[in-house]
Motif scaffolding. Structure first.
Motif, mmCIF file in Angstrom:
data_model
loop_
_atom_site.group_PDB
_atom_site.id
_atom_site.type_symbol
_atom_site.label_atom_id
_atom_site.label_comp_id
_atom_site.label_asym_id
_atom_site.label_seq_id
_atom_site.Cartn_x
_atom_site.Cartn_y
_atom_site.Cartn_z
ATOM 1 N N UNK A 239 -11.422 5.924 11.666
ATOM 2 C CA UNK A 239 -12.304 4.800 11.327
ATOM 3 C C UNK A 239 -11.556 3.677 10.606
ATOM 4 N N UNK A 240 -10.532 4.033 9.799
ATOM 5 C CA UNK A 240 -9.737 3.025 9.103
ATOM 6 C C UNK A 240 -8.401 3.618 8.687
ATOM 7 N N UNK A 241 -7.419 2.768 8.428
ATOM 8 C CA UNK A 241 -6.132 3.246 7.927
ATOM 9 C C UNK A 241 -5.429 2.134 7.162
ATOM 10 N N UNK A 242 -4.488 2.568 6.327
ATOM 11 C CA UNK A 242 -3.675 1.668 5.516
ATOM 12 C C UNK A 242 -2.231 1.854 5.952
ATOM 13 N N UNK A 243 -1.506 0.760 6.189
ATOM 14 C CA UNK A 243 -0.112 0.829 6.617
ATOM 15 C C UNK A 243 0.728 0.037 5.624
ATOM 16 N N UNK A 244 1.753 0.696 5.102
ATOM 17 C CA UNK A 244 2.659 0.029 4.169
ATOM 18 C C UNK A 244 3.559 -0.941 4.929
ATOM 19 N N UNK A 245 3.726 -2.149 4.407
ATOM 20 C CA UNK A 245 4.475 -3.199 5.093
ATOM 21 C C UNK A 245 5.922 -2.856 5.373
ATOM 22 N N UNK A 246 6.567 -2.076 4.501
ATOM 23 C CA UNK A 246 7.983 -1.760 4.697
ATOM 24 C C UNK A 246 8.228 -0.797 5.853
ATOM 25 N N UNK A 247 7.162 -0.179 6.382
ATOM 26 C CA UNK A 247 7.321 0.754 7.509
ATOM 27 C C UNK A 247 7.087 0.089 8.863
ATOM 28 N N UNK B 26 -9.251 -1.259 10.907
ATOM 29 C CA UNK B 26 -10.475 -0.511 11.201
ATOM 30 C C UNK B 26 -10.503 -0.188 12.678
ATOM 31 N N UNK B 27 -11.291 0.865 13.033
ATOM 32 C CA UNK B 27 -11.438 1.294 14.430
ATOM 33 C C UNK B 27 -10.057 1.490 15.059
ATOM 34 N N UNK C 28 -8.267 -5.840 8.892
ATOM 35 C CA UNK C 28 -9.256 -6.090 7.847
ATOM 36 C C UNK C 28 -8.652 -6.979 6.777
ATOM 37 N N UNK C 29 -7.450 -6.617 6.303
ATOM 38 C CA UNK C 29 -6.820 -7.405 5.247
ATOM 39 C C UNK C 29 -5.317 -7.160 5.238
#
Length: 131
Positions: free
Chosen positions: A57-65, A41-42, A30-31
């Motif tokens: 349905x959606x998730x956020x992942x931190x770049x350092x991980x 998403x998905x 998504x971004x």
């Protein structure tokens, strides 16, 4: 910064993300931001052992991980074509035109006048070739 440009181009396309802890996330991008934090998403999340699956349905992942990303070949091909069209990598044609005529000569290593790449360093009181 090419990797961020690649991610910006991959928006709304499928993406596989593997984290440093071994979990994998498959979803549509998504971004992303400058720190490579991404929103998907998905999403299908797989555990490290690959024995558990979660559908989100959606998730956020931190770049350092993030360990690595798998991006579709069509996206990487598109970015390669854009780089070639804009003028061979960083700076483009305008920077290459400005650098024309700037070559060897002038101050050499360390900014010492009289030393260039093709001439040996001259030291006072010694003959050329003897050091």
């Amino acid at each position: 910064m090419l990797h961020l440009w690649l991610l910006k181009t991959a928006q709304n396309h499928p993406l596989l993300v593997e984290l440093k802890n071994g979990e994998t996330y498959n979803g549509h991008l998504v971004s992303c931001d400058n720190w490579m934090n991404i929103n998907l998403q998905e999403v299908i999340c797989k555990s490290r052992d690959r024995d558990k699956f979660w559908l989100m349905p959606e998730c956020y992942i931190r770049g350092s991980t993030i360990k690595y990303l798998r991006i579709p070949n069509e996206i990487t091909d598109t970015v390669k074509e854009e780089v070639v069209a804009k003028g061979r990598g960083r700076g483009g044609l305008q920077q290459q035109k400005r650098q024309k005529g700037h070559g060897t000569g002038g101050a050499g290593p360390g900014g010492i006048p009289g030393t260039s790449r093709d001439q040996p360093e001259r030291r006072p009181g010694r003959e050329a070739g003897k050091q």
